[in-house]
Enzyme design. Sequence first.
Site, PDB file in Angstrom:
ATOM      1  N   CYS A 118      -1.773  12.066  -2.677  1.00  0.00           N
ATOM      2  CA  CYS A 118      -2.044  12.931  -1.523  1.00  0.00           C
ATOM      3  C   CYS A 118      -1.082  12.602  -0.381  1.00  0.00           C
ATOM      4  CB  CYS A 118      -3.493  12.766  -1.077  1.00  0.00           C
ATOM      5  SG  CYS A 118      -4.041  14.015   0.107  1.00  0.00           S
ATOM      6  N   CYS A 227       0.446   4.377   4.093  1.00  0.00           N
ATOM      7  CA  CYS A 227       0.636   5.693   3.479  1.00  0.00           C
ATOM      8  C   CYS A 227       1.907   5.746   2.649  1.00  0.00           C
ATOM      9  CB  CYS A 227       0.664   6.779   4.551  1.00  0.00           C
ATOM     10  SG  CYS A 227       2.043   6.639   5.703  1.00  0.00           S
TER      11      CYS A 227
END
Length: 231
Positions: A118, A227
């Site tokens: 994602c 991330c």
Amino acid sequence: MDQSIQVNINEVNQALERKDSLDVIKWAYKTYGDKLVYACSMGAEGMVLIDLISKVRPDAPVIFLDTDFHFSETYELIERVKERYPKLQLKLVKPELTPEEQAETYGDRLWERQPDLCCKLRKLVPLEKELAQYDAWMSGLRRDQSPTRTNTQFVNEDRRFGSTKICPLIHWTSEEIWMYIELHQLPYNDLHDKQYPSIGCEYCTRPVKEGEDERAGRWSNTSKTECGLHQ
């Protein structure tokens, strides 16, 4: 074709060792000029860095990775930043897929099942395409934010994006960040007043408990700590 600007990172860090953040920012724009962009997450550090940048380059290009999954408070902050710094070239960078297209292709709630994928789709790939236009990018990383960031230098080789990453705030503490924000009455995300020291996408961010580090609320139900932008 324009040649990219190259620097000797070790020599530069030695030269900047005793300089302050504003000196680092001045060096960065003197060295890279229009080939430098600030990738801002709109966190507390981001507000300080935008304010410092505005003193050196009021019309600096700034990008924000709009994953479509941010808190409403984050989007409200962006509008306040635009009002405070009208010359700033603030660009919202979007993923190729809308949330609906991503769900159709990869299934619902990808952030729960495959958070790395994602983040790749909604952050890494869009940033990589954007950074291809520049020779260096700036970040608001601080060394004391988390164990994964303790060795960050002012100027860093960024192998992930084939670029140079400049981090003017590495020596700042959280207390110093907030002292600056209060002193200069800077806008900031209202969620910071609700135990959210680090704010990302709404689905992957929770409030932080007493005694936890600043980024403990990010991807808290997984082993994930970054991330991927700063690895």
